[in-house]
Design a protein around this motif. Structure first.
Motif, PDB file in Angstrom:
ATOM      1  N   LEU A  78      34.875  35.113  44.399  1.00 46.25           N
ATOM      2  CA  LEU A  78      35.931  35.944  45.277  1.00 46.25           C
ATOM      3  C   LEU A  78      36.581  37.097  44.376  1.00 46.25           C
ATOM      4  O   LEU A  78      36.843  37.672  44.731  1.00 46.25           O
ATOM      5  CB  LEU A  78      36.344  35.160  46.692  1.00 46.25           C
ATOM      6  N   LEU A  79      36.774  36.321  43.644  1.00 44.43           N
ATOM      7  CA  LEU A  79      38.222  36.626  42.868  1.00 44.43           C
ATOM      8  C   LEU A  79      37.784  37.491  41.981  1.00 44.43           C
ATOM      9  O   LEU A  79      38.883  38.904  41.643  1.00 44.43           O
ATOM     10  CB  LEU A  79      38.368  35.267  41.298  1.00 44.43           C
ATOM     11  N   VAL A  80      37.148  37.240  41.138  1.00 44.86           N
ATOM     12  CA  VAL A  80      36.143  39.056  40.701  1.00 44.86           C
ATOM     13  C   VAL A  80      36.082  39.995  42.006  1.00 44.86           C
ATOM     14  O   VAL A  80      36.211  41.527  40.738  1.00 44.86           O
ATOM     15  CB  VAL A  80      34.533  38.923  39.873  1.00 44.86           C
ATOM     16  N   MET A  81      35.350  39.665  42.642  1.00 45.77           N
ATOM     17  CA  MET A  81      35.631  40.752  43.405  1.00 45.77           C
ATOM     18  C   MET A  81      36.676  41.540  43.825  1.00 45.77           C
ATOM     19  O   MET A  81      36.130  42.756  44.476  1.00 45.77           O
ATOM     20  CB  MET A  81      34.471  40.479  44.700  1.00 45.77           C
ATOM     21  N   ALA A  82      37.700  41.092  44.287  1.00 42.69           N
ATOM     22  CA  ALA A  82      38.564  41.128  44.656  1.00 42.69           C
ATOM     23  C   ALA A  82      39.391  42.265  44.120  1.00 42.69           C
ATOM     24  O   ALA A  82      39.893  43.684  43.648  1.00 42.69           O
ATOM     25  CB  ALA A  82      39.724  40.100  45.202  1.00 42.69           C
ATOM     26  N   LEU A  83      38.927  41.544  42.306  1.00 38.36           N
ATOM     27  CA  LEU A  83      39.539  42.433  40.638  1.00 38.36           C
ATOM     28  C   LEU A  83      38.803  44.021  40.455  1.00 38.36           C
ATOM     29  O   LEU A  83      39.225  44.510  39.899  1.00 38.36           O
ATOM     30  CB  LEU A  83      39.925  41.647  39.895  1.00 38.36           C
ATOM     31  N   ALA A  84      37.410  43.131  41.063  1.00 41.55           N
ATOM     32  CA  ALA A  84      36.749  45.137  40.826  1.00 41.55           C
ATOM     33  C   ALA A  84      36.865  45.906  42.360  1.00 41.55           C
ATOM     34  O   ALA A  84      37.080  46.824  40.760  1.00 41.55           O
ATOM     35  CB  ALA A  84      35.068  44.371  41.213  1.00 41.55           C
ATOM     36  N   LEU A  85      37.684  45.595  43.146  1.00 47.14           N
ATOM     37  CA  LEU A  85      38.275  46.408  43.518  1.00 47.14           C
ATOM     38  C   LEU A  85      39.280  47.286  42.674  1.00 47.14           C
ATOM     39  O   LEU A  85      39.317  48.489  43.634  1.00 47.14           O
ATOM     40  CB  LEU A  85      37.963  46.056  45.134  1.00 47.14           C
ATOM     41  N   VAL A  86      40.034  46.588  42.578  1.00 50.42           N
ATOM     42  CA  VAL A  86      41.051  47.448  41.502  1.00 50.42           C
ATOM     43  C   VAL A  86      40.662  48.603  40.840  1.00 50.42           C
ATOM     44  O   VAL A  86      41.142  49.560  40.613  1.00 50.42           O
ATOM     45  CB  VAL A  86      42.128  46.674  41.332  1.00 50.42           C
ATOM     46  N   THR A  87      39.810  48.023  39.490  1.00 51.72           N
ATOM     47  CA  THR A  87      38.918  48.407  38.709  1.00 51.72           C
ATOM     48  C   THR A  87      38.208  49.568  39.675  1.00 51.72           C
ATOM     49  O   THR A  87      38.850  50.796  38.718  1.00 51.72           O
ATOM     50  CB  THR A  87      38.245  47.431  38.245  1.00 51.72           C
ATOM     51  N   CYS A  88      37.797  49.488  39.869  1.00 48.59           N
ATOM     52  CA  CYS A  88      36.682  50.175  41.237  1.00 48.59           C
ATOM     53  C   CYS A  88      38.054  51.796  41.490  1.00 48.59           C
ATOM     54  O   CYS A  88      37.166  52.821  41.714  1.00 48.59           O
ATOM     55  CB  CYS A  88      35.608  49.909  41.803  1.00 48.59           C
ATOM     56  N   HIS A 218      34.594  36.919  53.800  1.00 44.96           N
ATOM     57  CA  HIS A 218      35.099  36.025  53.723  1.00 44.96           C
ATOM     58  C   HIS A 218      36.243  35.304  54.043  1.00 44.96           C
ATOM     59  O   HIS A 218      37.243  34.307  54.353  1.00 44.96           O
ATOM     60  CB  HIS A 218      34.887  35.795  52.361  1.00 44.96           C
ATOM     61  N   GLY A 219      37.408  36.914  54.154  1.00 47.18           N
ATOM     62  CA  GLY A 219      39.341  36.276  53.968  1.00 47.18           C
ATOM     63  C   GLY A 219      38.992  35.966  55.720  1.00 47.18           C
ATOM     64  O   GLY A 219      39.584  34.873  55.708  1.00 47.18           O
ATOM     65  N   VAL A 220      37.952  36.202  56.597  1.00 50.24           N
ATOM     66  CA  VAL A 220      37.744  35.500  58.289  1.00 50.24           C
ATOM     67  C   VAL A 220      37.450  34.095  57.866  1.00 50.24           C
ATOM     68  O   VAL A 220      37.981  33.551  58.815  1.00 50.24           O
ATOM     69  CB  VAL A 220      37.309  36.693  58.593  1.00 50.24           C
ATOM     70  N   SER A 221      36.734  34.195  57.406  1.00 50.54           N
ATOM     71  CA  SER A 221      36.017  32.566  57.284  1.00 50.54           C
ATOM     72  C   SER A 221      37.468  31.792  56.371  1.00 50.54           C
ATOM     73  O   SER A 221      36.139  30.132  56.444  1.00 50.54           O
ATOM     74  CB  SER A 221      34.852  32.868  56.422  1.00 50.54           C
ATOM     75  N   GLY A 222      38.717  32.545  56.566  1.00 45.48           N
ATOM     76  CA  GLY A 222      38.930  31.016  54.890  1.00 45.48           C
ATOM     77  C   GLY A 222      38.775  30.372  53.652  1.00 45.48           C
ATOM     78  O   GLY A 222      38.832  29.637  52.894  1.00 45.48           O
ATOM     79  N   ASP A 223      37.465  31.645  53.330  1.00 48.96           N
ATOM     80  CA  ASP A 223      37.292  30.982  51.963  1.00 48.96           C
ATOM     81  C   ASP A 223      38.641  31.754  51.523  1.00 48.96           C
ATOM     82  O   ASP A 223      38.308  31.279  49.631  1.00 48.96           O
ATOM     83  CB  ASP A 223      36.023  31.874  51.469  1.00 48.96           C
ATOM     84  N   ILE A 224      39.494  32.595  51.095  1.00 45.11           N
ATOM     85  CA  ILE A 224      40.124  32.997  50.115  1.00 45.11           C
ATOM     86  C   ILE A 224      41.146  32.416  50.655  1.00 45.11           C
ATOM     87  O   ILE A 224      41.639  32.298  51.028  1.00 45.11           O
ATOM     88  CB  ILE A 224      40.314  34.390  50.489  1.00 45.11           C
ATOM     89  N   HIS A 225      41.789  31.361  49.112  1.00 44.66           N
ATOM     90  CA  HIS A 225      43.182  30.491  49.877  1.00 44.66           C
ATOM     91  C   HIS A 225      44.316  31.195  48.185  1.00 44.66           C
ATOM     92  O   HIS A 225      44.094  32.410  47.562  1.00 44.66           O
ATOM     93  CB  HIS A 225      42.337  29.049  48.640  1.00 44.66           C
ATOM     94  N   ALA A 226      45.355  30.009  48.845  1.00 40.43           N
ATOM     95  CA  ALA A 226      46.465  30.635  47.836  1.00 40.43           C
ATOM     96  C   ALA A 226      46.985  31.125  46.085  1.00 40.43           C
ATOM     97  O   ALA A 226      47.084  31.588  45.625  1.00 40.43           O
ATOM     98  CB  ALA A 226      47.562  29.485  48.079  1.00 40.43           C
ATOM     99  N   ASN A 227      45.991  30.208  45.615  1.00 39.99           N
ATOM    100  CA  ASN A 227      45.699  29.962  43.996  1.00 39.99           C
ATOM    101  C   ASN A 227      44.405  31.428  43.481  1.00 39.99           C
ATOM    102  O   ASN A 227      45.275  31.732  43.010  1.00 39.99           O
ATOM    103  CB  ASN A 227      44.854  28.577  43.540  1.00 39.99           C
ATOM    104  N   LEU A 228      43.442  31.155  45.087  1.00 41.77           N
ATOM    105  CA  LEU A 228      42.795  32.484  44.736  1.00 41.77           C
ATOM    106  C   LEU A 228      43.963  34.252  44.298  1.00 41.77           C
ATOM    107  O   LEU A 228      43.921  35.406  43.369  1.00 41.77           O
ATOM    108  CB  LEU A 228      41.344  32.935  45.773  1.00 41.77           C
TER     109      LEU A 228
END
Length: 277
Positions: A78-88, A218-228
């Motif tokens: 999830l971290l890499v995917m979120a940052l990959a969006l910035v890169t893309c 994953h955001g709707v499911s609550g998989d993304i937390h504050a540390n990420l």
């Protein structure tokens, strides 16, 4: 770098279980540990985004070869995917005018379907270490397709809808679980795109749409937390800088060199998954 990350992770785990947690020495150790972690994360993300900027893909492949030594597979993905969006997005804004909708549509639809299936796997089974080794062998097989796809049947396969559908579903599913689905998209777009700019524009469009789809579920499911979210903020500067530098190098590379470079990155990532996952 694998051994450095492993030793650092072991130190961090032992430190948390130590009774000196609140002592001055413990606090100093914690600060040192955190700084080491942040430096490792910054370097990994910078190199990965540089590769993406230069070749059109590779950020997820490189980052996921190292970050799972620090985090769980789910958090790393999830971290890499979120940052990959910035890169893309950074790359896409420079080349979006070269998109070929006809080449993009079928594969993109199949990739989104693959991401939906991947969501259920990652959400329920965040640790799948043995599958990483299987994936490593699959990626090595993809290298041969990328480097040796010029054969008499190429034109026929280009127009057959089974090819973009199969590559889209496989890339979407594997990318949704491990963020390393790029080679499947690379294989198809290197085959059908007329130049490196059309190739890069189409592949970044796929990464953007599929990444947003995965993070939304994953955001709707609550998989993304504050540390990420904290690591995401730290990583943004790294990936923007790396991808911009990579794009400068991209201007001096031919389609042939991009293909060989992509094959090298896939091979290194595959060997890392096979021997160190």
């Amino acid at each position: 770098m694998n051994s450095i990350i492993h030793n650092h992770a072991s130190f961090r785990e032992s430190w948390y279980n130590d009774e000196t947690y609140h002592d001055a020495a413990g606090e100093k150790g914690f600060i040192t540990s955190m700084l080491t972690e942040l430096i490792i994360i910054f370097v990994v993300l910078f190199i990965g985004s540089f590769i993406q900027g230069a070749s059109g893909f590779g950020f997820g492949l490189f980052a996921m070869s190292f970050l799972p030594f620090l985090f769980s597979v789910k958090d790393s993905t999830l971290l890499v995917m979120a940052l990959a969006l910035v890169t893309c997005l950074t790359i896409f804004l420079k080349v979006y005018s070269h998109i070929n909708i006809r080449r993009l549509a079928v594969l993109l639809g199949a990739a989104v379907a693959g991401r939906i299936g991947a969501y259920f796997v990652l959400h329920n089974f965040g640790e799948m270490d043995e599958l990483k080794k299987v994936l490593g062998f699959v990626l090595i097989g993809m290298v041969f397709f990328i480097l040796f796809q010029n054969n008499p049947d190429t034109e026929k396969r280009r127009e057959h809808p089974a090819l973009p559908i199969s590559m889209g579903v496989l890339g979407g599913f594997i990318g949704g679980v491990f963020v390393v689905g790029g080679p499947f998209f690379v294989f198809y777009f290197l085959m059908v795109c007329k130049d490196k700019y059309e190739y890069t524009a189409n592949i970044q469009a796929v990464f953007l749409v599929t990444g947003l789809t995965t993070l939304l579920m994953h955001g709707v499911s609550g998989d993304i937390h504050a540390n990420l979210l904290l690591y995401f903020v730290i990583g943004v500067l790294s990936v923007i800088t790396g991808s911009r530098l990579g794009m400068k190098w991209f201007k001096h590379l031919s389609q042939h060199h991009i293909k060989r470079f992509a094959g090298l990155i896939v091979t290194l990532a595959a060997l890392n998954l096979i021997f160190f996952a």
